[in-house]
Scaffold this active site. Structure first.
Site, mmCIF file in Angstrom:
data_model
loop_
_atom_site.group_PDB
_atom_site.id
_atom_site.type_symbol
_atom_site.label_atom_id
_atom_site.label_comp_id
_atom_site.label_asym_id
_atom_site.label_seq_id
_atom_site.Cartn_x
_atom_site.Cartn_y
_atom_site.Cartn_z
ATOM 1 N N LYS A 1 45.460 53.169 -5.346
ATOM 2 C CA LYS A 1 45.785 51.755 -5.567
ATOM 3 C C LYS A 1 45.626 50.949 -4.295
ATOM 4 O O LYS A 1 45.418 49.742 -4.328
ATOM 5 C CB LYS A 1 47.249 51.611 -5.983
ATOM 6 C CG LYS A 1 47.590 52.191 -7.303
ATOM 7 C CD LYS A 1 49.094 52.125 -7.525
ATOM 8 C CE LYS A 1 49.608 53.463 -7.969
ATOM 9 N NZ LYS A 1 50.930 53.495 -8.520
ATOM 10 N N LYS B 1 49.712 56.644 5.845
ATOM 11 C CA LYS B 1 50.127 55.277 5.497
ATOM 12 C C LYS B 1 50.514 54.461 6.719
ATOM 13 O O LYS B 1 50.379 53.240 6.718
ATOM 14 C CB LYS B 1 51.281 55.301 4.493
ATOM 15 C CG LYS B 1 50.840 55.735 3.108
ATOM 16 C CD LYS B 1 51.830 55.278 2.049
ATOM 17 C CE LYS B 1 51.309 55.619 0.662
ATOM 18 N NZ LYS B 1 52.256 55.331 -0.400
ATOM 19 N N LYS C 1 40.655 59.844 -1.712
ATOM 20 C CA LYS C 1 41.176 59.925 -3.077
ATOM 21 C C LYS C 1 41.166 58.532 -3.724
ATOM 22 O O LYS C 1 41.272 57.518 -3.014
ATOM 23 C CB LYS C 1 42.574 60.538 -3.099
ATOM 24 C CG LYS C 1 43.644 59.669 -2.523
ATOM 25 C CD LYS C 1 45.050 60.216 -2.787
ATOM 26 C CE LYS C 1 46.050 59.232 -2.197
ATOM 27 N NZ LYS C 1 47.435 59.529 -2.430
#
Ligand code: TYM
Length: 338
Positions: free
Chosen positions: A203, A115, A200
């Protein structure tokens, strides 16, 4: 058994969340509830502020996620459904656990690396200590089991390490915290992006075509499946024939889980057939399974007062369950609390 799990309210529920986690939550609510256990499910709104966000969107998404979870089958009368922000004990316990968690442990967390990307120095402190809050989320309620997708396994292992060290260092032989076990669905642990079989479904992917949202209508679902990336080969007869074909493996896997079947059984039906035949069948299965959820969601999301009432009632129950563990942790650390 005490089941605890959470989801970030950062946008729509997608098929990865549903098959990897929420469907399991609903099953556990039904199984565990009937055997005297307890389920707590929450919206990880405190986690959501670890990334740049728009405050008004977070508030709206939190309510929408309540509607989505109820539409999926979470029953607030049987499960405790709440958002972290209404239970200060989550943040308080995180601080207490920050004294036990080690820098080296957090430095190994792959989600922080993913992230923060190339901008580690600019990442928030919250993103770095995020897994400690996640540990607090489950330890606060003495969770015995935590149903999650594969991507959360490392965070759960950290929660166990923190619990173990805290118990050793401050427990005087008593188990202040229960060590929670992850429950990861073997066949839907990792639902992949429709555009890239090595990433994966998420969102945060900028392309909406990469995921099926639980709010997508039938036309959108059919379009997304039709445009999903595949290869030119027909489907094999054996599961081993999917090796090295991540996109094909993902679509067949999704079909098998949705149909409550197995990859082998799906391949037995589609061996030798191309995606021209398989994709419409998968699209129809998705529409069939998701349409009832979508219909309930559209109805529920309009009633803001009802959604707030669900969160308020859930928060009342969660606060009461959290209080003894927070008090025990404070006592163990020698914190004087009047
Ligand atoms: P989040 O919000 O990213 O995802 C919620 C749940 O969905 C699962 N999941 C997937 N499963 C299979 N395939 C996918 N493509 C996929 N994408 C998401 C996740 O594994 C998760 O179970 N940090 C957590 C939220 C959290 C939490 C907790 C979870 C906060 N505190 C305590 C459990 C216990 C998160 O961001 O999940």
């Amino acid at each position: 058994m005490r089941i605890v799990s959470g989801i970030q309210p950062t946008g729509n529920l997608h098929l990865g969340n549903y098959l990897g986690a929420i469907r399991n939550w609903v099953r556990m609510q039904d199984d565990v509830g009937s055997s005297g256990g307890e389920c707590l499910f929450f919206l990880a709104d405190l986690h959501a502020i670890s990334m740049p966000h728009v405050p008004a969107d977070l508030a709206a998404n939190t309510r929408e996620m309540v509607a989505a979870l109820v539409a999926c089958g979470i029953d607030p009368a049987r499960s405790t459904l709440f958002n972290q922000a209404q239970i200060p004990a989550h943040a308080e316990l995180q601080w207490l656990l920050n004294g036990t968690a080690r820098m080296g442990w957090l430095n190994r967390m792959t989600q922080f690396k993913d992230k923060s990307g190339k901008n580690r120095e600019g990442a928030s402190i919250a993103l770095f200590t995020y897994p400690v809050l996640q540990a607090a989320d489950v330890l606060l309620y003495q969770a015995t089991h935590v149903p999650v997708g594969e991507d959360q396994k490392q965070h759960l292992e950290l929660a166990r390490d923190i619990a173990q060290k805290f118990n050793n260092d401050f427990g005087n032989g008593a188990g202040i915290f229960t060590l929670p076990d992850p429950i990861i669905p073997p066949d839907a642990a990792r639902i992949m992006s429709l555009r890239d079989g090595s990433a994966k479904m998420s969102k945060s992917d900028p392309s909406d075509m990469s995921r099926i949202n639980l709010t997508d209508d039938a036309d959108t679902i059919m379009q997304k499946v039709k445009k999903a990336r595949t290869d030119p080969e027909p489907l094999p007869a054996e599961a081993s024939g999917l090796a090295g074909r991540p996109e094909a493996a993902n679509l067949v896997g999704i079909y098998a889980v949705l149909a409550d079947s197995s990859v082998e059984a799906v391949l037995a039906d589609y061996a030798g057939k191309g995606f021209g035949a398989f994709k419409p069948a998968l699209g129809e299965l998705l529409v069939d399974r998701l349409a009832p959820i979508n219909a309930r969601f559209v109805e529920l999301r309009q009633d803001r007062a009802a959604l707030d009432a669900i969160l308020k009632a859930g928060a009342g129950k969660a606060r009461a369950l959290a209080a003894p563990t927070l008090a025990a942790a404070c006592d163990a650390l020698g914190l004087v609390r009047g």
